[in-house]
Design an enzyme around this catalytic site. Structure first.
Site, mmCIF file in Angstrom:
data_model
loop_
_atom_site.group_PDB
_atom_site.id
_atom_site.type_symbol
_atom_site.label_atom_id
_atom_site.label_comp_id
_atom_site.label_asym_id
_atom_site.label_seq_id
_atom_site.Cartn_x
_atom_site.Cartn_y
_atom_site.Cartn_z
ATOM 1 N N ASN A 1 62.653 67.030 -2.940
ATOM 2 C CA ASN A 1 63.336 66.610 -4.177
ATOM 3 C C ASN A 1 64.608 65.837 -3.829
ATOM 4 O O ASN A 1 65.317 66.161 -2.865
ATOM 5 C CB ASN A 1 63.634 67.795 -5.094
ATOM 6 C CG ASN A 1 64.394 68.934 -4.436
ATOM 7 O OD1 ASN A 1 64.180 69.226 -3.273
ATOM 8 N ND2 ASN A 1 65.277 69.564 -5.173
ATOM 9 N N ILE A 2 64.870 64.807 -4.599
ATOM 10 C CA ILE A 2 66.027 63.943 -4.352
ATOM 11 C C ILE A 2 66.841 63.852 -5.640
ATOM 12 O O ILE A 2 66.348 63.358 -6.667
ATOM 13 C CB ILE A 2 65.581 62.535 -3.897
ATOM 14 C CG1 ILE A 2 64.765 62.646 -2.610
ATOM 15 C CG2 ILE A 2 66.796 61.631 -3.678
ATOM 16 C CD1 ILE A 2 64.045 61.378 -2.211
ATOM 17 N N GLU A 3 68.058 64.374 -5.577
ATOM 18 C CA GLU A 3 68.915 64.392 -6.770
ATOM 19 C C GLU A 3 69.940 63.265 -6.709
ATOM 20 O O GLU A 3 70.397 62.878 -5.630
ATOM 21 C CB GLU A 3 69.614 65.749 -6.870
ATOM 22 C CG GLU A 3 68.612 66.885 -7.060
ATOM 23 C CD GLU A 3 69.241 68.259 -7.168
ATOM 24 O OE1 GLU A 3 70.456 68.408 -6.925
ATOM 25 O OE2 GLU A 3 68.477 69.198 -7.506
ATOM 26 N N CYS B 1 61.393 65.006 -8.303
ATOM 27 C CA CYS B 1 60.905 66.247 -7.687
ATOM 28 C C CYS B 1 60.176 65.945 -6.371
ATOM 29 O O CYS B 1 59.690 64.830 -6.141
ATOM 30 C CB CYS B 1 59.918 66.951 -8.608
ATOM 31 S SG CYS B 1 60.647 67.605 -10.105
ATOM 32 N N GLU C 1 57.246 66.879 -5.443
ATOM 33 C CA GLU C 1 55.832 66.540 -5.619
ATOM 34 C C GLU C 1 55.662 65.047 -5.902
ATOM 35 O O GLU C 1 54.793 64.386 -5.321
ATOM 36 C CB GLU C 1 55.231 67.330 -6.788
ATOM 37 C CG GLU C 1 55.220 68.830 -6.593
ATOM 38 C CD GLU C 1 56.487 69.507 -7.104
ATOM 39 O OE1 GLU C 1 57.588 68.932 -6.969
ATOM 40 O OE2 GLU C 1 56.381 70.622 -7.630
ATOM 41 N N CYS D 1 56.755 71.248 -12.097
ATOM 42 C CA CYS D 1 57.265 71.036 -13.461
ATOM 43 C C CYS D 1 56.233 70.246 -14.271
ATOM 44 O O CYS D 1 55.269 69.690 -13.724
ATOM 45 C CB CYS D 1 58.611 70.319 -13.423
ATOM 46 S SG CYS D 1 58.489 68.544 -13.140
ATOM 47 N N CYS E 1 55.620 66.577 -13.183
ATOM 48 C CA CYS E 1 54.835 66.469 -11.945
ATOM 49 C C CYS E 1 53.374 66.806 -12.200
ATOM 50 O O CYS E 1 52.477 66.198 -11.612
ATOM 51 C CB CYS E 1 55.412 67.367 -10.861
ATOM 52 S SG CYS E 1 56.966 66.749 -10.204
#
Ligand code: THU
Length: 130
Positions: free
Chosen positions: A42-44, A53, A55, A86, A89
């Protein structure tokens, strides 16, 4: 491929995640039909809502390398429990990967395996556009 191995790869993929805001690391390992594995974390972003996310990172990496046929995705997270994908995804994976196996791994290295269609029943899809 052994799903235990795929789950190990998902655990490894947590290391390539970038969640400086939630500090919740998620790793995904996407298995293609010809047994290649694409990892995602995941990359915020500072705008929060543009976060991606693990996935979807893995799916888009694979797609952008030309992959189109998939068998399974494994998901691991910082939670002691299983990390279910989620809703966004689930839809993206069903749209782009089909009804693959979803392999969730908890902190005891136990696996929970469900079909994506069990996680997203009566889904909208390509068939509905015809
Ligand atoms: N997250 C994932 O990467 N995959 C999931 O299946 C659930 C949530 C991420 C999004 C966000 O970076 C963090 O976990 C907390 O929600």
């Amino acid at each position: 491929m052994d799903y235990k191995y795929l789950a190990e790869k998902a655990i490894e993929a947590k290391a390539i995640s970038h969640p400086p805001y939630s500090n919740f690391h998620v790793g995904a390992a996407l298995l293609t039909e010809d047994e290649k594995i694409y990892l995602g974390g995941n990359i915020e972003t500072p705008s929060y809502s543009l976060t991606i996310c693990a996935e979807r990172t893995a799916v888009f990496k694979a797609y952008s390398e030309g992959e189109r046929k998939f068998k399974a995705v494994a998901i691991a997270s910082d939670s002691p429990d299983y990390c279910p994908p989620c809703g966004s995804c689930r839809q993206v994976m069903l749209d782009l990967c089909g009804d693959i196996d979803v392999v969730m791994v908890n902190h005891k290295d136990e696996l929970k395996i469900l079909k994506l269609s069990q996680l997203l029943p009566f889904a909208f899809g390509d068939k509905d556009l015809k």
